[in-house]
Design a protein around this motif. Structure first.
Motif, PDB file in Angstrom:
ATOM      1  N   LEU A 123      -2.262   2.912  -4.343  1.00  0.00           N
ATOM      2  CA  LEU A 123      -2.774   2.657  -2.997  1.00  0.00           C
ATOM      3  C   LEU A 123      -4.226   3.064  -2.963  1.00  0.00           C
ATOM      4  O   LEU A 123      -4.552   4.218  -3.210  1.00  0.00           O
ATOM      5  N   ALA A 124      -5.100   2.117  -2.660  1.00  0.00           N
ATOM      6  CA  ALA A 124      -6.531   2.402  -2.593  1.00  0.00           C
ATOM      7  C   ALA A 124      -6.977   2.351  -1.139  1.00  0.00           C
ATOM      8  O   ALA A 124      -6.438   1.585  -0.335  1.00  0.00           O
ATOM      9  N   SER A 125      -7.964   3.169  -0.804  1.00  0.00           N
ATOM     10  CA  SER A 125      -8.535   3.130   0.533  1.00  0.00           C
ATOM     11  C   SER A 125      -9.222   1.785   0.721  1.00  0.00           C
ATOM     12  O   SER A 125      -9.986   1.358  -0.143  1.00  0.00           O
ATOM     13  N   PRO A 126      -8.968   1.109   1.843  1.00  0.00           N
ATOM     14  CA  PRO A 126      -9.569  -0.206   2.046  1.00  0.00           C
ATOM     15  C   PRO A 126     -11.072  -0.160   2.295  1.00  0.00           C
ATOM     16  O   PRO A 126     -11.765  -1.150   2.105  1.00  0.00           O
ATOM     17  N   MET A 127     -11.591   1.003   2.731  1.00  0.00           N
ATOM     18  CA  MET A 127     -13.018   1.152   3.002  1.00  0.00           C
ATOM     19  C   MET A 127     -13.344   2.639   3.072  1.00  0.00           C
ATOM     20  O   MET A 127     -12.443   3.466   3.156  1.00  0.00           O
ATOM     21  N   PRO A 128     -14.621   3.011   3.015  1.00  0.00           N
ATOM     22  CA  PRO A 128     -14.974   4.425   3.149  1.00  0.00           C
ATOM     23  C   PRO A 128     -14.525   4.936   4.515  1.00  0.00           C
ATOM     24  O   PRO A 128     -14.612   4.223   5.515  1.00  0.00           O
ATOM     25  N   GLY A 129     -14.022   6.153   4.549  1.00  0.00           N
ATOM     26  CA  GLY A 129     -13.574   6.722   5.814  1.00  0.00           C
ATOM     27  C   GLY A 129     -13.057   8.130   5.641  1.00  0.00           C
ATOM     28  O   GLY A 129     -13.402   8.817   4.679  1.00  0.00           O
ATOM     29  N   THR A 130     -12.184   8.540   6.552  1.00  0.00           N
ATOM     30  CA  THR A 130     -11.578   9.859   6.531  1.00  0.00           C
ATOM     31  C   THR A 130     -10.070   9.697   6.637  1.00  0.00           C
ATOM     32  O   THR A 130      -9.583   8.943   7.487  1.00  0.00           O
ATOM     33  N   VAL A 131      -9.336  10.404   5.779  1.00  0.00           N
ATOM     34  CA  VAL A 131      -7.880  10.386   5.853  1.00  0.00           C
ATOM     35  C   VAL A 131      -7.490  11.218   7.076  1.00  0.00           C
ATOM     36  O   VAL A 131      -7.816  12.398   7.159  1.00  0.00           O
ATOM     37  N   VAL A 132      -6.827  10.595   8.065  1.00  0.00           N
ATOM     38  CA  VAL A 132      -6.473  11.315   9.285  1.00  0.00           C
ATOM     39  C   VAL A 132      -4.990  11.668   9.341  1.00  0.00           C
ATOM     40  O   VAL A 132      -4.613  12.592  10.054  1.00  0.00           O
ATOM     41  N   LYS A 133      -4.148  10.940   8.591  1.00  0.00           N
ATOM     42  CA  LYS A 133      -2.717  11.256   8.559  1.00  0.00           C
ATOM     43  C   LYS A 133      -2.164  10.964   7.173  1.00  0.00           C
ATOM     44  O   LYS A 133      -2.475   9.936   6.574  1.00  0.00           O
ATOM     45  N   VAL A 134      -1.334  11.875   6.678  1.00  0.00           N
ATOM     46  CA  VAL A 134      -0.571  11.657   5.459  1.00  0.00           C
ATOM     47  C   VAL A 134       0.883  11.720   5.894  1.00  0.00           C
ATOM     48  O   VAL A 134       1.351  12.744   6.382  1.00  0.00           O
ATOM     49  N   LEU A 135       1.601  10.608   5.752  1.00  0.00           N
ATOM     50  CA  LEU A 135       2.951  10.486   6.292  1.00  0.00           C
ATOM     51  C   LEU A 135       4.052  10.728   5.275  1.00  0.00           C
ATOM     52  O   LEU A 135       5.235  10.675   5.630  1.00  0.00           O
ATOM     53  N   VAL A 136       3.684  10.985   4.003  1.00  0.00           N
ATOM     54  CA  VAL A 136       4.664  11.207   2.941  1.00  0.00           C
ATOM     55  C   VAL A 136       4.225  12.381   2.074  1.00  0.00           C
ATOM     56  O   VAL A 136       3.102  12.861   2.184  1.00  0.00           O
ATOM     57  N   ALA A 137       5.116  12.792   1.194  1.00  0.00           N
ATOM     58  CA  ALA A 137       4.810  13.846   0.224  1.00  0.00           C
ATOM     59  C   ALA A 137       5.193  13.347  -1.163  1.00  0.00           C
ATOM     60  O   ALA A 137       5.962  12.380  -1.301  1.00  0.00           O
ATOM     61  N   GLU A 138       4.660  13.993  -2.195  1.00  0.00           N
ATOM     62  CA  GLU A 138       5.029  13.625  -3.559  1.00  0.00           C
ATOM     63  C   GLU A 138       6.535  13.753  -3.705  1.00  0.00           C
ATOM     64  O   GLU A 138       7.155  14.684  -3.197  1.00  0.00           O
ATOM     65  N   GLY A 139       7.132  12.761  -4.380  1.00  0.00           N
ATOM     66  CA  GLY A 139       8.573  12.761  -4.600  1.00  0.00           C
ATOM     67  C   GLY A 139       9.360  11.993  -3.553  1.00  0.00           C
ATOM     68  O   GLY A 139      10.533  11.674  -3.765  1.00  0.00           O
ATOM     69  N   ASP A 140       8.756  11.689  -2.408  1.00  0.00           N
ATOM     70  CA  ASP A 140       9.452  10.933  -1.352  1.00  0.00           C
ATOM     71  C   ASP A 140       9.746   9.515  -1.824  1.00  0.00           C
ATOM     72  O   ASP A 140       8.951   8.892  -2.532  1.00  0.00           O
ATOM     73  N   ARG A 141      10.916   8.984  -1.412  1.00  0.00           N
ATOM     74  CA  ARG A 141      11.257   7.589  -1.668  1.00  0.00           C
ATOM     75  C   ARG A 141      10.661   6.751  -0.537  1.00  0.00           C
ATOM     76  O   ARG A 141      10.749   7.136   0.626  1.00  0.00           O
ATOM     77  N   VAL A 142      10.030   5.629  -0.896  1.00  0.00           N
ATOM     78  CA  VAL A 142       9.394   4.771   0.099  1.00  0.00           C
ATOM     79  C   VAL A 142       9.811   3.316  -0.104  1.00  0.00           C
ATOM     80  O   VAL A 142      10.178   2.913  -1.206  1.00  0.00           O
ATOM     81  N   GLU A 143       9.750   2.557   0.974  1.00  0.00           N
ATOM     82  CA  GLU A 143      10.051   1.124   0.944  1.00  0.00           C
ATOM     83  C   GLU A 143       8.749   0.336   0.891  1.00  0.00           C
ATOM     84  O   GLU A 143       7.724   0.796   1.395  1.00  0.00           O
TER      85      GLU A 143
END
Length: 166
Positions: A95-115
């Motif tokens: 997952l790459a950032s689409p443009m320069p900015g600031t990460v304001v929310k991280v909704l997952v953690a390492e090891g989490d299963r995602v769809e």
């Protein structure tokens, strides 16, 4: 801004500039860290100070390159790192950032299963919140994004390990 300083002679040197606020900049040139106060003097002209020293700087643009001249010190050509290069190196689950900015929310953690399509991060850029979704289903293999940190366009923020077909 991340760039490469390419002197006329010698090896290229990595340069990183991070805006602290409207008048201060953190700079890293090679292994040297500087905290600079910036005062605009007119179009393409600035005064830089680290508290002990003062430099007057002239900056000229040429495409993505910047020619920086510090009278009595020298000249440098700064070339912005290619954003597309990071995307080309990224794997299927990156997952790459689409443009320069600031990460304001991280909704997952390492090891989490995602769809596939699940929102994993939110990046704020130009007063817009941009959701970054999982490109594939799997587990979060690595998470480089931290809330409140700045990111470059194309910077890898997380990697998803694909689910194995069993």
């Amino acid at each position: 801004m991340k760039a490469i300083y390419r002197p006329a002679r010698g090896d290229a040197i990595d340069v990183a500039l991070d805006g602290v606020d409207g008048t201060a900049v953190r700079a890293r040139v090679g292994d040297v860290e500087l905290a600079l106060t910036v005062t605009p003097l007119g179009p393409g002209r600035f005064r830089l100070s680290d508290g002990d020293r003062v430099w007057q700087v002239c900056v000229d643009r040429e495409g993505t390159a910047r020619h920086v001249t510090i009278p009595g010190v020298g000249e440098a050509r700064l070339e912005r790192l290619e954003r597309g290069a990071r995307r080309r190196e990224a794997g299927e689950g990156s997952l790459a950032s689409p443009m320069p900015g600031t990460v304001v929310k991280v909704l997952v953690a390492e090891g989490d299963r995602v769809e596939k399509g699940q929102d994993l991060l939110v990046v704020e850029a130009m007063k817009m919140e941009i959701k970054v979704a999982a490109p594939i289903a799997g587990r979060v293999k690595s998470l480089a994004a931290r809330e409140g940190e700045r990111c470059d366009g194309g910077q890898i923020l997380a990697e998803i390990e694909p689910e194995s077909a069993e």
